[in-house]
Design an enzyme around this catalytic site. Structure first.
Site, PDB file in Angstrom:
ATOM      1  N   GLN A  88      50.902  51.657  53.721  1.00 52.12           N
ATOM      2  CA  GLN A  88      50.754  50.219  53.473  1.00 52.12           C
ATOM      3  C   GLN A  88      51.408  49.816  52.156  1.00 52.12           C
ATOM      4  OE1 GLN A  88      47.086  47.797  54.262  1.00 52.12           O
ATOM      5  NE2 GLN A  88      46.704  48.154  52.097  1.00 52.12           N
ATOM      6  N   HIS A 108      37.578  49.620  45.689  1.00 56.01           N
ATOM      7  CA  HIS A 108      38.017  48.242  45.421  1.00 56.01           C
ATOM      8  C   HIS A 108      37.753  47.878  43.949  1.00 56.01           C
ATOM      9  CE1 HIS A 108      36.901  47.901  49.872  1.00 56.01           C
ATOM     10  NE2 HIS A 108      38.163  47.550  49.868  1.00 56.01           N
TER      11      HIS A 108
HETATM   12  P1  AMP Z   1      40.762  47.119  52.380  1.00 57.03           P
HETATM   13  O1  AMP Z   1      39.620  46.245  52.022  1.00 57.03           O
HETATM   14  O2  AMP Z   1      40.350  48.396  53.064  1.00 57.03           O
HETATM   15  O3  AMP Z   1      41.887  46.410  53.067  1.00 57.03           O
HETATM   16  O4  AMP Z   1      41.361  47.611  51.006  1.00 57.03           O
HETATM   17  C1  AMP Z   1      41.746  46.704  49.999  1.00 57.03           C
HETATM   18  C2  AMP Z   1      42.510  47.450  48.948  1.00 57.03           C
HETATM   19  O5  AMP Z   1      41.671  48.480  48.400  1.00 57.03           O
HETATM   20  C3  AMP Z   1      43.754  48.163  49.507  1.00 57.03           C
HETATM   21  O6  AMP Z   1      44.805  48.033  48.568  1.00 57.03           O
HETATM   22  C4  AMP Z   1      43.302  49.590  49.642  1.00 57.03           C
HETATM   23  O7  AMP Z   1      44.342  50.519  49.559  1.00 57.03           O
HETATM   24  C5  AMP Z   1      42.352  49.712  48.461  1.00 57.03           C
HETATM   25  N1  AMP Z   1      41.413  50.810  48.677  1.00 57.03           N
HETATM   26  C6  AMP Z   1      40.682  51.054  49.798  1.00 57.03           C
HETATM   27  N2  AMP Z   1      39.968  52.178  49.651  1.00 57.03           N
HETATM   28  C7  AMP Z   1      40.258  52.682  48.419  1.00 57.03           C
HETATM   29  C8  AMP Z   1      39.843  53.830  47.684  1.00 57.03           C
HETATM   30  N3  AMP Z   1      38.995  54.722  48.191  1.00 57.03           N
HETATM   31  N4  AMP Z   1      40.357  54.008  46.440  1.00 57.03           N
HETATM   32  C9  AMP Z   1      41.232  53.108  45.918  1.00 57.03           C
HETATM   33  N5  AMP Z   1      41.662  52.009  46.556  1.00 57.03           N
HETATM   34  C10 AMP Z   1      41.187  51.792  47.786  1.00 57.03           C
END
Ligand code: AMP
Length: 282
Positions: free
Chosen positions: A155, A37
């Site tokens: 997504q 994030h």
């Molecule tokens: P989430 O909180 O899991 O819904 O993720 C929020 C955003 O962070 C989304 O756009 C995810 O794709 C991105 N995200 C989650 N994990 C990672 C990661 N390991 N590397 C980069 N972006 C991520």
């Protein structure tokens, strides 16, 4: 960092910024923040004047109620991390702020094939709920740029469709997946892995890396390489593979030709925790 719980306070402040000619960037999250994030926040800060982050665990995108109930929450730590990363605005709404009229999605978009396969097939309703909340958030923040991770490959393709279909004026920027030292893709769900499961989880990215290496071997067909990935994962007792697929990186349709842009995508369950990962292959 400014913290708002109400939509009208958030839109009011963002309007002020926009009147000053500042470029707004937005990073939506469900909290339990990690370095993945924060890398999106950093990219946003480089490309925009104002960085807005949201933390909202969206009930409508969870097809599995226990997954929603167990979703980790670390709000104090999240706020510290966002402060350290110099995020400008945190939008932290309650469920009834986002859905004052209930959860019904009145203007569902039909994403067609893209929403029916892989995650869409395994998690019915997930993408409708995700698109519903992203649309609400985009109407609140109206960012010049929206930052999302490659980690959630399907997504980001669906959000790109949403922006197109709704003719929204925001540019989607996709950030690379941030991984732990051993290769495991960072995920809020990783904290739910016990020690044995955490050790096993490294096999996901190892299998993806082997798949990427195998693509360069002229003798192996895509079907053979895909099967090889399935077989490799099946060797580990404790890994339950939902899918391991090599697809066209833009359409997610099945592929035969190695000259197409390829992505390998997988979802597995380890110790009751569902994990997804993917890798571009060429
Ligand atoms: P989430 O909180 O899991 O819904 O993720 C929020 C955003 O962070 C989304 O756009 C995810 O794709 C991105 N995200 C989650 N994990 C990672 C990661 N390991 N590397 C980069 N972006 C991520």
């Amino acid at each position: 960092m400014l913290i708002f719980k109400k939509i009208k306070d958030t839109t009011g402040k963002i309007q002020q910024f926009r009147k000053q000619g500042l470029k707004i960037g937005f990073v939506p999250t469900m909290g339990a923040l990690h370095a993945g994030h924060i890398s999106l926040i950093k990219t946003c800060k480089k490309q925009c004047d104002i960085t807005v982050c949201s933390i909202f665990v969206n009930p409508t995108q969870f097809n599995d109620k226990s997954d929603y109930d167990k979703y980790p929450s670390t709000i104090e730590r999240d706020m510290e991390m966002l402060n350290d990363a110099k995020c400008d605005v945190l939008f932290l709404p309650a469920v009834n702020e986002m859905y004052p009229e209930g959860f019904e999605n009145k203007s569902k978009i039909d994403f067609g094939y893209l929403a029916k396969i892989l995650e869409g097939e395994k998690r019915p309703g997930h993408f409708n709920g995700m698109a519903q909340v992203v649309e609400v958030l985009l109407r609140i923040v109206q960012p010049d740029k929206l930052f999302m991770g490659q980690k959630d490959y399907q997504q980001q393709l669906i959000v790109a469709q949403l922006i197109k279909k709704r003719k929204l004026k925001t540019e989607l920027v996709v950030g690379a997946t941030v991984r732990e030292k051993d290769g495991l893709a960072m995920s809020s769900r990783n904290v739910r892995l016990d020690a044995a499961s955490r050790k096993l989880a490294v096999e996901i990215s190892k299998t993806l890396k082997e798949t990427k290496a195998a693509i360069r071997q002229p003798k192996l067909s895509i079907a053979q390489i895909q099967e090889g990935g399935m077989i490799r994962l099946a060797k580990f007792k404790g890994i339950e593979t939902e899918y391991f697929e090599i697809r066209n990186a833009e359409t997610l349709k099945p592929v035969k030709d190695k000259l197409e842009k390829l992505v390998a995508l997988t979802a597995v369950k380890i110790g009751g925790v569902r994990l997804i990962d993917n890798m571009l292959l060429n």
